[in-house]
Design a protein around this motif. Structure first.
Motif, PDB file in Angstrom:
ATOM      1  N   GLN A 168       2.650  -0.425   4.120  1.00  0.00           N
ATOM      2  CA  GLN A 168       2.249  -1.555   4.767  1.00  0.00           C
ATOM      3  C   GLN A 168       2.068  -2.807   3.592  1.00  0.00           C
ATOM      4  N   ARG A 169       2.222  -3.782   4.020  1.00  0.00           N
ATOM      5  CA  ARG A 169       2.194  -4.849   3.061  1.00  0.00           C
ATOM      6  C   ARG A 169       1.259  -5.875   3.530  1.00  0.00           C
ATOM      7  N   GLN A 170       0.453  -6.203   2.657  1.00  0.00           N
ATOM      8  CA  GLN A 170      -0.736  -7.156   2.790  1.00  0.00           C
ATOM      9  C   GLN A 170      -0.380  -8.436   2.012  1.00  0.00           C
ATOM     10  N   TRP A 189       0.920  -1.094   0.128  1.00  0.00           N
ATOM     11  CA  TRP A 189      -0.055   0.027   0.094  1.00  0.00           C
ATOM     12  C   TRP A 189       0.773   1.305   0.056  1.00  0.00           C
ATOM     13  N   SER A 245       1.022   3.625   1.915  1.00  0.00           N
ATOM     14  CA  SER A 245       1.579   3.923   3.259  1.00  0.00           C
ATOM     15  C   SER A 245       2.771   3.152   3.611  1.00  0.00           C
ATOM     16  N   ILE A 299      -3.910  -0.363  10.673  1.00  0.00           N
ATOM     17  CA  ILE A 299      -2.586  -0.344  11.353  1.00  0.00           C
ATOM     18  C   ILE A 299      -2.565  -0.300  12.792  1.00  0.00           C
ATOM     19  N   ASP A 319       7.492  -2.176  14.837  1.00  0.00           N
ATOM     20  CA  ASP A 319       6.373  -1.353  14.377  1.00  0.00           C
ATOM     21  C   ASP A 319       5.890  -2.144  13.119  1.00  0.00           C
ATOM     22  N   ASP A 320       4.691  -1.825  12.666  1.00  0.00           N
ATOM     23  CA  ASP A 320       3.732  -2.167  11.517  1.00  0.00           C
ATOM     24  C   ASP A 320       4.390  -1.330  10.283  1.00  0.00           C
ATOM     25  N   LEU A 321       4.904  -0.303  10.411  1.00  0.00           N
ATOM     26  CA  LEU A 321       5.255   0.583   9.279  1.00  0.00           C
ATOM     27  C   LEU A 321       6.502   1.306   9.834  1.00  0.00           C
ATOM     28  N   GLU A 379      -7.156  -1.619   2.747  1.00  0.00           N
ATOM     29  CA  GLU A 379      -5.917  -1.533   3.280  1.00  0.00           C
ATOM     30  C   GLU A 379      -6.155  -1.939   4.964  1.00  0.00           C
ATOM     31  N   GLY A 410      -1.164   4.548  14.903  1.00  0.00           N
ATOM     32  CA  GLY A 410      -1.830   3.319  15.184  1.00  0.00           C
ATOM     33  C   GLY A 410      -3.274   2.972  15.832  1.00  0.00           C
ATOM     34  N   ASP A 470       1.860   1.761  14.666  1.00  0.00           N
ATOM     35  CA  ASP A 470       2.262   2.633  14.067  1.00  0.00           C
ATOM     36  C   ASP A 470       2.948   4.105  14.840  1.00  0.00           C
TER      37      ASP A 470
END
Length: 196
Positions: A31-33, A27, A29, A51, A143-145, A48, A82, A54
């Motif tokens: 972020q990976r999906q 995405w 941002s 999150i 962190d996610d991002l 998306e 987040g 974050d």
């Protein structure tokens, strides 16, 4: 073309394959999906994911772009973007010159609820060397991002007043008028002009 749009439908041809083993969406941002084992011949609507974790550097107040030769207090604004509260994070600050580290400090980020922001004032630092300085700030947390956990800039610091006094200028002032300095370090004075 002019006055038209492309739409948001993406079409992927799979030939004779009936399934996709893995589909990775990155995405904007960062972020990976990842989707697994997807059947062919269907429409998928993707959203998306929210999150959860974050923590991000939302602003760095100091250093700014002004050439300065006085003590400065680096300040970093950290924001929880987040969906969950964040605890046990630290922000590390470093200032280096020609690969030599001049300043290092780390501050604990207080527990931050979703949507909250905190300004972290670091200890004072006074420049001692003229020239290019690398300023870097890094959040240390899982962190996610992680792409928004770092901030890096280079600034040229020079004591302009020193050059003015060497030239016999009575009052070097502190405004945004022209100043003389050997900016490119070639031995000749350069004029530095800014409109503030």
């Amino acid at each position: 073309s002019l006055g038209s749009t492309q739409g948001d439908l993406l079409h992927f041809g799979l030939g004779s394959h009936e399934r996709v083993a893995e589909l990775v969406v990155v995405w904007p941002s960062g972020q990976r999906q990842v989707l697994h084992d997807i059947a062919a011949d269907q429409f998928l609507t993707l959203t998306e994911p929210a999150i959860e974790h974050d923590l991000r550097i939302s602003a760095v107040v100091v250093p700014d772009l002004a050439p300065r030769w006085t003590a400065m207090r680096p300040e970093v604004e950290v924001h929880n973007a987040g969906g969950q509260a964040v605890a046990e994070a630290t922000v590390e600050a470093r200032i280096s010159h020609s690969g030599r580290q001049l300043y290092q400090a780390a501050l604990q980020v207080p527990d931050l609820a979703p949507g909250n922001t905190v300004l972290l004032p670091f200890p004072l630092w006074t420049p001692e060397l003229r020239g290019w300085h690398e300023f870097s700030f890094d959040i240390r947390i899982d962190d996610d991002l992680s792409m928004n956990n770092s901030w890096r800039r280079s600034h040229y610091l020079y004591p302009f007043e020193e050059v003015g006094s060497q030239l016999g200028v009575n009052s070097t002032g502190s405004g945004w008028a022209g100043a003389m300095a050997d900016y490119d370090e070639d031995g000749d004075l350069d004029i530095y002009i800014s409109n503030g």
